[in-house]
Design an enzyme around this catalytic site. Structure first.
Site, PDB file in Angstrom:
ATOM      1  N   ARG A  16       0.866  -1.177   0.000  1.00 16.46           N
ATOM      2  CA  ARG A  16       0.000   0.000   0.000  1.00 16.46           C
ATOM      3  C   ARG A  16       0.907   1.233   0.000  1.00 16.46           C
ATOM      4  O   ARG A  16       1.998   1.203   0.569  1.00 16.46           O
ATOM      5  CB  ARG A  16      -0.877   0.032   1.251  1.00 16.46           C
ATOM      6  CG  ARG A  16      -1.837  -1.120   1.369  1.00 16.46           C
ATOM      7  CD  ARG A  16      -2.595  -1.047   2.707  1.00 16.46           C
ATOM      8  NE  ARG A  16      -3.512  -2.166   2.860  1.00 16.46           N
ATOM      9  CZ  ARG A  16      -3.251  -3.269   3.555  1.00 16.46           C
ATOM     10  NH1 ARG A  16      -2.104  -3.397   4.199  1.00 16.46           N
ATOM     11  NH2 ARG A  16      -4.139  -4.234   3.632  1.00 16.46           N
ATOM     12  N   HIS A 152      -3.744  -8.479   4.162  1.00 15.04           N
ATOM     13  CA  HIS A 152      -5.186  -8.578   4.348  1.00 15.04           C
ATOM     14  C   HIS A 152      -5.484  -9.383   5.606  1.00 15.04           C
ATOM     15  O   HIS A 152      -4.684 -10.228   6.015  1.00 15.04           O
ATOM     16  CB  HIS A 152      -5.847  -9.256   3.146  1.00 15.04           C
ATOM     17  CG  HIS A 152      -5.811  -8.416   1.912  1.00 15.04           C
ATOM     18  ND1 HIS A 152      -5.906  -8.948   0.652  1.00 15.04           N
ATOM     19  CD2 HIS A 152      -5.697  -7.071   1.730  1.00 15.04           C
ATOM     20  CE1 HIS A 152      -5.856  -7.984  -0.234  1.00 15.04           C
ATOM     21  NE2 HIS A 152      -5.723  -6.827   0.395  1.00 15.04           N
TER      22      HIS A 152
END
Length: 186
Positions: A16, A152
């Site tokens: 990210r 995740h």
């Protein structure tokens, strides 16, 4: 060199943008086998190690050496806007848009999302899944590995990548077809 390295890192790891911008020099473990990054306190309050390809490790090492020759040890932050000023999200986003325009990527019409940092993460995940499908791997059993790698909470967050690209849907359909032709037996 900062943006070249940042783009290369995001494209080759699927990080990210916030994770990459928060990296410090001490989070790079490039002398290990395999080289890896320590991603700390990310989304969902998790931390993880992210292995990187040796070529990515070499590029990061070159960046660190050049960065050090320019700013020395003035800042712990890996990516700097200027000496002792860590690169933040807003200037990074603006620069990314400028790079996209310079590369000939047209501006999106109002109400549509154009190229963004997350596009690199998305492409990374889709390409990994495609490689597994093309290799005939059991993608369903490998998906939890990709979920952990991407940071995740679980595989369900990674499933949306399965429907995001026509080529990926086609590969998945081909695998299912082979499975169905065998009567559901593997």
């Amino acid at each position: 060199i900062t943006f070249e390295t940042l783009i290369g890192l995001l494209a080759s790891t699927g990080l990210r943008i916030g994770e990459a911008l928060r990296l410090t020099v001490r989070d790079l473990h490039l002398d290990f086998d395999p080289p890896h990054l320590e991603i700390r306190n990310t989304k969902f309050g998790k931390s993880r190690f992210v292995p990187v390809h040796p070529t990515t490790g070499r590029h990061l090492r070159r960046y660190i050496d050049k960065r050090h020759s320019i700013v020395g040890d003035q800042s712990e932050a890996l990516f700097l806007l200027r000496p002792n000023t860590p690169l933040q999200d807003s200037p990074a986003r603006t620069c990314f848009q400028q790079i996209a325009r310079a590369a000939g990527i047209p501006k999106s019409p109002p109400g549509h999302h154009g190229p963004a940092w997350h596009s690199l993460r998305h492409s990374f995940a889709v390409q990994r899944l495609l490689l597994w499908y093309r290799a005939g791997a059991d993608v369903r059993s490998l998906l939890p590995n990709l979920a952990v790698y991407l940071g995740h909470v679980g595989p369900s967050q990674t499933y949306h990548y399965l429907t995001a690209a026509p080529e990926l849907l086609s590969a998945a359909a081909g695998m299912f077809e082979g499975y169905a032709d065998q009567g559901g037996a593997q």
